[in-house]
Scaffold this active site. Structure first.
Site, mmCIF file in Angstrom:
data_model
loop_
_atom_site.group_PDB
_atom_site.id
_atom_site.type_symbol
_atom_site.label_atom_id
_atom_site.label_comp_id
_atom_site.label_asym_id
_atom_site.label_seq_id
_atom_site.Cartn_x
_atom_site.Cartn_y
_atom_site.Cartn_z
ATOM 1 N N LYS A 1 -59.305 -15.692 3.103
ATOM 2 C CA LYS A 1 -59.394 -15.579 1.816
ATOM 3 C C LYS A 1 -60.701 -15.069 1.435
ATOM 4 C CE LYS A 1 -57.140 -20.293 0.982
ATOM 5 N NZ LYS A 1 -56.069 -19.627 0.303
ATOM 6 N N GLU B 1 -50.552 -21.726 5.916
ATOM 7 C CA GLU B 1 -50.655 -22.763 6.901
ATOM 8 C C GLU B 1 -50.160 -23.965 6.670
ATOM 9 O OE1 GLU B 1 -53.163 -22.215 4.899
ATOM 10 O OE2 GLU B 1 -53.723 -24.143 4.538
ATOM 11 N N ARG C 1 -47.440 -24.933 5.047
ATOM 12 C CA ARG C 1 -45.992 -25.163 5.419
ATOM 13 C C ARG C 1 -45.745 -25.270 6.768
ATOM 14 N NH1 ARG C 1 -44.938 -19.706 2.510
ATOM 15 N NH2 ARG C 1 -46.637 -20.592 1.313
HETATM 16 N N1 BES Z 1 -54.196 -23.923 0.291
HETATM 17 C C1 BES Z 1 -53.646 -22.789 -0.251
HETATM 18 C C2 BES Z 1 -53.092 -23.079 -1.554
HETATM 19 C C3 BES Z 1 -53.948 -23.021 -2.855
HETATM 20 C C4 BES Z 1 -54.617 -22.072 -3.048
HETATM 21 C C5 BES Z 1 -53.955 -24.417 -3.260
HETATM 22 C C6 BES Z 1 -55.698 -22.229 -4.267
HETATM 23 C C7 BES Z 1 -54.705 -24.483 -4.477
HETATM 24 C C8 BES Z 1 -55.696 -23.467 -4.769
HETATM 25 C C9 BES Z 1 -52.579 -22.229 0.887
HETATM 26 O O1 BES Z 1 -52.675 -22.608 2.173
HETATM 27 C C10 BES Z 1 -52.354 -20.876 0.472
HETATM 28 O O2 BES Z 1 -53.399 -20.278 0.929
HETATM 29 N N2 BES Z 1 -51.203 -20.254 0.249
HETATM 30 C C11 BES Z 1 -51.151 -18.947 0.009
HETATM 31 C C12 BES Z 1 -49.986 -18.369 0.476
HETATM 32 C C13 BES Z 1 -49.485 -17.103 0.865
HETATM 33 C C14 BES Z 1 -50.334 -16.630 1.660
HETATM 34 C C15 BES Z 1 -48.204 -16.887 1.059
HETATM 35 C C16 BES Z 1 -51.367 -18.738 -1.290
HETATM 36 O O3 BES Z 1 -51.050 -19.371 -2.148
HETATM 37 O O4 BES Z 1 -51.802 -17.461 -1.870
HETATM 38 ZN ZN ZN Z 2 -53.997 -24.335 2.410
HETATM 39 ZN ZN ZN Z 3 -53.987 -21.373 3.285
#
Ligand code: BES
Ligand code: ZN
Ligand code: ZN
Length: 483
Positions: free
Chosen positions: A257, A329, A331
């Site tokens: 990230k 991750e 899911r």
């Molecule tokens: N934990 C995150 C989702 C999230 C992001 C929750 C910001 C609350 C605030 C999750 O694991 C994630 O990173 N999801 C990605 C999925 C994508 C790579 C398909 C996302 O939401 O960008």
């Molecule tokens: Zn996450």
């Molecule tokens: Zn994530």
């Protein structure tokens, strides 16, 4: 804090609610004069202290009378407590009793609001804190009834669960490791006669939880798939399976990230924290139900052992997943958690709670949880339970046509979705839900709650400090207790 139901206030500070555009019938010249000069007072959660030689009054804005509901009452009580916590020892709160809200829910909401408002996540870290004086809250009602007494007790237990979930999620990831989470689960089990068992990484691997282990392998910290069981009904045929995403820190893994998106990722265990809170409440309230709570707890980190984009893992269900993005991750760990609930604990009705996608926040903001299900009636039951206790939930689509994007060239499915008009960003929350749905066995009602939005606040509210909210606890307890 101590709560008491009374018909005559005795406390040193009195909180009086004022509805927008309405007169108050509270007999005080102090109040009357103030409202004469400020006729617009009454907007939701605005407050004003008024003092005279004889009286100390906190006026609370209660918004429009016809919009008054559980959430508003909870937050009104919270606003009173948060604004007076350091100023008075006893607060008398005159409860607006409108028949829009069931009696039992009136005292429940007030106690919840008060206890939630008093919880301060900075308490253990700041060297200087203003001392909290507030010890007693009197709930002033027209008549003390058994219903109101019951609601008070339920409110106390519920707030304990909500605040437990908040505390766990607020803890920074250097303290809240998966091992720390496990200790908290064991403690909750000891105190509430729950059965606690768990798999460590090796055991999860041997069992075939390739999706969970794929995420866990990137972290030096030991990871755990935790199960807490509550047996509250001998005759009940239903077994609830609750599954929580417990990523104690989500760096994104190899699909790292950006820094700005990473700062809040200690909150990525809010789902698992809610599951723990729910089990504690169900046990304390002695709800007649049988429930297993699965918490899939690990970090998602980067390192020599970490999972790579393109890796293919075999889930506990037997289905293989191509990991196109290691940041998707949640899911993966929820997938194996769900299979664990079905295979090993024979769960018949499933709910998972997860801070699954940022896109859920893009879509609905921090107001709503997104609900995705395979059984419209069950999804509706969850939404209705939420509405009764002031948690907003919105149903999202789950059309079969979405499944096209879940196809993989090599494995059974991929973990992000692809081929849509916005590449792997197309319908992100739905793709997460679709992967999880692929783990649900035939004819099992299941709802996935993407709580990414309401799980935590970045700004304080008049009725709650910043940080985790404990969202999901109230809804699921309401649902299971009235099923
Ligand atoms: N934990 C995150 C989702 C999230 C992001 C929750 C910001 C609350 C605030 C999750 O694991 C994630 O990173 N999801 C990605 C999925 C994508 C790579 C398909 C996302 O939401 O960008
Ligand atoms: Zn996450
Ligand atoms: Zn994530």
């Amino acid at each position: 804090m101590k709560f008491k139901l009374l018909t005559q206030p005795k406390g040193d500070f009195l909180a009086v609610s004022v509805f927008e555009g309405e007169k108050t019938d509270y007999p005080s010249n102090l109040v009357k004069n103030f409202l004469r000069e400020n006729p617009k007072f009454g907007k939701r959660y605005e407050f004003q202290s008024l003092y005279s030689d004889k009286e100390k009054i906190l006026l609370l804005g209660a918004g429009k009378k016809d919009k008054f509901d559980f959430e508003l009452l909870q937050n009104l009580a919270g606003t009173a407590v948060k604004s007076l916590a350091t100023k008075t020892k006893t607060l008398s709160l005159i409860l607006p009793q409108l028949n829009r809200i069931e009696e039992v829910k009136i005292s429940q909401a007030a106690v919840l609001g008060a206890e939630i408002a008093l919880h301060d996540p900075s308490k253990e870290y700041r060297s200087e804190l203003e001392k909290v004086k507030l010890e007693n809250v009197e709930l002033v009602v027209k008549k003390v009834t058994p219903e109101l007494e019951l609601g008070l007790k339920q409110g106390l237990v519920l707030s304990e669960g909500v605040n437990l979930a908040r505390r766990l999620a607020d803890l920074p990831a250097n303290e809240m490791t998966p091992s720390f989470f496990l200790e908290e689960a064991k403690k909750a089990a000891r105190e509430n006669k729950l059965k606690c068992s768990f798999l460590n990484e090796d055991q999860a691997k041997k069992k075939g939880m390739g999706a969970f282990v794929g995420v866990a392998q990137g972290s030096e910290e030991p990871s755990f798939m935790i199960a807490l069981e509550y047996s509250g009904s001998q005759s009940g045929k239903e077994k609830w399976g609750l599954v929580g995403k417990g990523i104690t820190f989500d760096s994104g893994g190899m699909s790292l990230k950006p820094a700005q998106a990473m700062v809040e990722m200690k909150y990525d265990c809010c789902g698992a924290a809610a599951v723990l809170g729910i089990l504690v409440v169900l046990a304390k309230l002695k709800v007649k139900a049988n429930v297993v709570g699965i918490m899939a707890v690990t970090e998602n980190l980067i390192g020599g052992k970490a999972q790579r984009p393109g890796d293919i893992v075999k889930t506990y269900s037997g289905k293989t997943v191509e990991v196109l993005n290691t940041d998707a991750e949640g899911r993966l760990v929820v997938a194996d958690g769900l299979t664990f609930a079905q295979k090993d604990f024979k769960a018949t009705k499933l709910i998972d709670l997860a801070t699954l996608t940022g896109a859920m926040i893009v879509a609905l903001g921090d107001l709503y949880t997104g609900a995705f299900g395979n059984n419209p009636k069950f999804t509706q039951d969850v939404i209705v339970a939420g509405a009764k206790v002031g948690e907003k939930i919105w149903e999202m689509p789950m059309d079969e046509d979405y499944e096209e994007m879940l196809k993989s060239d090599f494995a059974d499915i991929n973990n992000t979705g692809r081929g849509g008009s916005m590449a792997d960003r197309t319908a992100m929350p739905v793709m997460g839900a679709k992967l999880i749905e692929a783990m649900v066995e035939a004819n099992r009602p299941w709802v996935h709650l993407d709580i990414a939005g309401p799980a935590w606040d970045l700004k304080p509210k008049p009725y709650r400090s910043v940080g985790a909210t404990g969202v999901g606890v109230k809804t699921v307890v309401e649902l299971i207790s009235h099923a």
